[in-house]
Design a protein around this motif. Structure first.
Motif, PDB file in Angstrom:
ATOM      1  N   HIS A 215       0.802  -1.230   0.000  1.00 29.04           N
ATOM      2  CA  HIS A 215       0.000   0.000   0.000  1.00 29.04           C
ATOM      3  C   HIS A 215       0.832   1.275   0.000  1.00 29.04           C
ATOM      4  O   HIS A 215       0.373   2.307  -0.493  1.00 29.04           O
ATOM      5  CB  HIS A 215      -0.948   0.004   1.196  1.00 29.04           C
ATOM      6  CG  HIS A 215      -0.271  -0.021   2.530  1.00 29.04           C
ATOM      7  ND1 HIS A 215       0.657  -0.977   2.893  1.00 29.04           N
ATOM      8  CD2 HIS A 215      -0.380   0.801   3.617  1.00 29.04           C
ATOM      9  CE1 HIS A 215       1.079  -0.752   4.122  1.00 29.04           C
ATOM     10  NE2 HIS A 215       0.471   0.322   4.579  1.00 29.04           N
ATOM     11  N   LEU A 216       2.042   1.205   0.542  1.00 27.09           N
ATOM     12  CA  LEU A 216       2.845   2.424   0.617  1.00 27.09           C
ATOM     13  C   LEU A 216       3.405   2.821  -0.743  1.00 27.09           C
ATOM     14  O   LEU A 216       3.783   3.982  -0.948  1.00 27.09           O
ATOM     15  CB  LEU A 216       3.963   2.254   1.639  1.00 27.09           C
ATOM     16  CG  LEU A 216       3.469   2.022   3.076  1.00 27.09           C
ATOM     17  CD1 LEU A 216       4.629   1.807   4.020  1.00 27.09           C
ATOM     18  CD2 LEU A 216       2.603   3.188   3.548  1.00 27.09           C
ATOM     19  N   ALA A 217       3.434   1.893  -1.693  1.00 32.48           N
ATOM     20  CA  ALA A 217       3.826   2.230  -3.063  1.00 32.48           C
ATOM     21  C   ALA A 217       2.732   3.013  -3.766  1.00 32.48           C
ATOM     22  O   ALA A 217       2.968   3.623  -4.813  1.00 32.48           O
ATOM     23  CB  ALA A 217       4.149   0.961  -3.848  1.00 32.48           C
ATOM     24  N   GLN A 218       1.505   2.998  -3.179  1.00 32.47           N
ATOM     25  CA  GLN A 218       0.357   3.679  -3.789  1.00 32.47           C
ATOM     26  C   GLN A 218       0.032   5.002  -3.103  1.00 32.47           C
ATOM     27  O   GLN A 218      -0.989   5.615  -3.395  1.00 32.47           O
ATOM     28  CB  GLN A 218      -0.878   2.763  -3.714  1.00 32.47           C
ATOM     29  CG  GLN A 218      -0.650   1.348  -4.198  1.00 32.47           C
ATOM     30  CD  GLN A 218      -0.255   1.282  -5.655  1.00 32.47           C
ATOM     31  OE1 GLN A 218      -0.707   2.094  -6.447  1.00 32.47           O
ATOM     32  NE2 GLN A 218       0.575   0.319  -6.004  1.00 32.47           N
ATOM     33  N   ILE A 219       0.904   5.441  -2.210  1.00 35.74           N
ATOM     34  CA  ILE A 219       0.563   6.593  -1.381  1.00 35.74           C
ATOM     35  C   ILE A 219       0.342   7.846  -2.216  1.00 35.74           C
ATOM     36  O   ILE A 219      -0.417   8.743  -1.838  1.00 35.74           O
ATOM     37  CB  ILE A 219       1.656   6.828  -0.309  1.00 35.74           C
ATOM     38  CG1 ILE A 219       1.108   7.643   0.861  1.00 35.74           C
ATOM     39  CG2 ILE A 219       2.895   7.455  -0.896  1.00 35.74           C
ATOM     40  CD1 ILE A 219       0.107   6.916   1.695  1.00 35.74           C
ATOM     41  N   GLU A 220       0.974   7.911  -3.404  1.00 31.36           N
ATOM     42  CA  GLU A 220       0.796   9.106  -4.238  1.00 31.36           C
ATOM     43  C   GLU A 220      -0.618   9.206  -4.801  1.00 31.36           C
ATOM     44  O   GLU A 220      -1.026  10.255  -5.295  1.00 31.36           O
ATOM     45  CB  GLU A 220       1.809   9.108  -5.388  1.00 31.36           C
ATOM     46  CG  GLU A 220       1.634   7.992  -6.408  1.00 31.36           C
ATOM     47  CD  GLU A 220       2.344   6.704  -6.020  1.00 31.36           C
ATOM     48  OE1 GLU A 220       2.447   5.815  -6.876  1.00 31.36           O
ATOM     49  OE2 GLU A 220       2.796   6.618  -4.862  1.00 31.36           O
ATOM     50  N   ASN A 221      -1.391   8.115  -4.730  1.00 28.21           N
ATOM     51  CA  ASN A 221      -2.767   8.140  -5.227  1.00 28.21           C
ATOM     52  C   ASN A 221      -3.762   8.746  -4.247  1.00 28.21           C
ATOM     53  O   ASN A 221      -4.924   8.956  -4.586  1.00 28.21           O
ATOM     54  CB  ASN A 221      -3.229   6.715  -5.572  1.00 28.21           C
ATOM     55  CG  ASN A 221      -2.443   6.138  -6.731  1.00 28.21           C
ATOM     56  OD1 ASN A 221      -2.093   6.839  -7.663  1.00 28.21           O
ATOM     57  ND2 ASN A 221      -2.148   4.848  -6.655  1.00 28.21           N
ATOM     58  N   ILE A 222      -3.327   9.026  -3.017  1.00 25.04           N
ATOM     59  CA  ILE A 222      -4.217   9.602  -2.015  1.00 25.04           C
ATOM     60  C   ILE A 222      -4.242  11.120  -2.173  1.00 25.04           C
ATOM     61  O   ILE A 222      -3.209  11.782  -2.278  1.00 25.04           O
ATOM     62  CB  ILE A 222      -3.740   9.240  -0.589  1.00 25.04           C
ATOM     63  CG1 ILE A 222      -3.621   7.728  -0.436  1.00 25.04           C
ATOM     64  CG2 ILE A 222      -4.665   9.827   0.452  1.00 25.04           C
ATOM     65  CD1 ILE A 222      -4.924   6.994  -0.565  1.00 25.04           C
TER      66      ILE A 222
END
Length: 227
Positions: A215-222
């Motif tokens: 999930h931390l690889a997707q943090i830019e999507n927040i």
């Protein structure tokens, strides 16, 4: 409010360092593990309900993930004793409460907008567990962005064998997790950024953990501008 808000950095909180703070609702306290925002926040917390405490009905635009740690957590006339995992997708709502008191692990506003799956799993049910090498695993949720599970390791078994590509977050549920001279006891929380290498091993009595990866690889999507 910013608490452990730099997701490129490692963060952790040992159970002996908990600081309980009151929520806006009487009888409900929380330990803030990471947070971006005030009451409307991207947040990871330990929440404690006193007996007969509750929150009024409310919505979770960014979704909500819950693991019941102790007591019995209830919502909308359904009871969830310790060990139940709940995943309520974005735009869902409920009225949470506890008659006997409860402690829960909660993650708010951490789902992508298109997630629509409700999940309810009893991790105390042995039928939900599988053997994966030296790990016993209870799968909780998986998609292209994250993988969530409960895992049991016997004494000395390593949690990670390789670099943690997508980052990881874990909570010790039972037993102890050992890293060099540091012992993480039941209730301790660790967040490991993308690309970490961590030598974490089960203690002498083994360990059970909640584990989220990827999930931390997707943090830019927040969209943090909403907080």
């Amino acid at each position: 409010m910013l608490i452990n808000a730099d997701f490129s950095q490692r963060a952790s909180l040992a159970v002996e360092d908990y600081q309980w703070v009151n929520s806006p609702q009487n009888g409900v306290e929380r330990v803030m593990l990471d947070r971006i925002g005030e009451e409307k926040a991207r947040a990871t917390s330990i929440v404690r309900y006193a007996p007969d405490s509750y929150f009024p009905h409310h919505l979770h635009p960014g979704g909500e993930e819950i693991l019941v740690l102790a007591g019995t957590f209830s919502a909308d006339d359904k009871d969830y004793p310790a060990g139940w995992y709940l995943r309520n997708p974005p735009t869902s709502g409920h009225k949470p409460y506890s008659r006997e008191g409860a402690v829960i692990f909660v993650k708010l506003w951490q789902m992508l907008p298109d997630e629509d799956q409700h999940v309810v799993i009893d991790t105390q049910n042995t039928a939900n567990w599988q053997q994966h090498g030296e790990h016993q695993v209870c799968p909780l949720f998986s998609n292209d962005n994250e993988q969530v599970s409960m895992q049991r390791l016997n004494a000395g078994v390593a949690l990670f064998a390789t670099e943690i590509v997508g980052g990881a977050e874990l909570l010790v549920i039972e037993g102890e997790l050992i890293e060099a001279e540091q012992t993480y006891k039941r209730g301790s929380w660790i967040r490991l950024p993308v690309g970490s290498v961590a030598q974490l091993n089960a203690g002498a009595e083994g360990v059970t953990i909640y584990l989220k990866t990827g999930h931390l690889a997707q943090i830019e999507n927040i969209d943090f501008e909403n907080f």
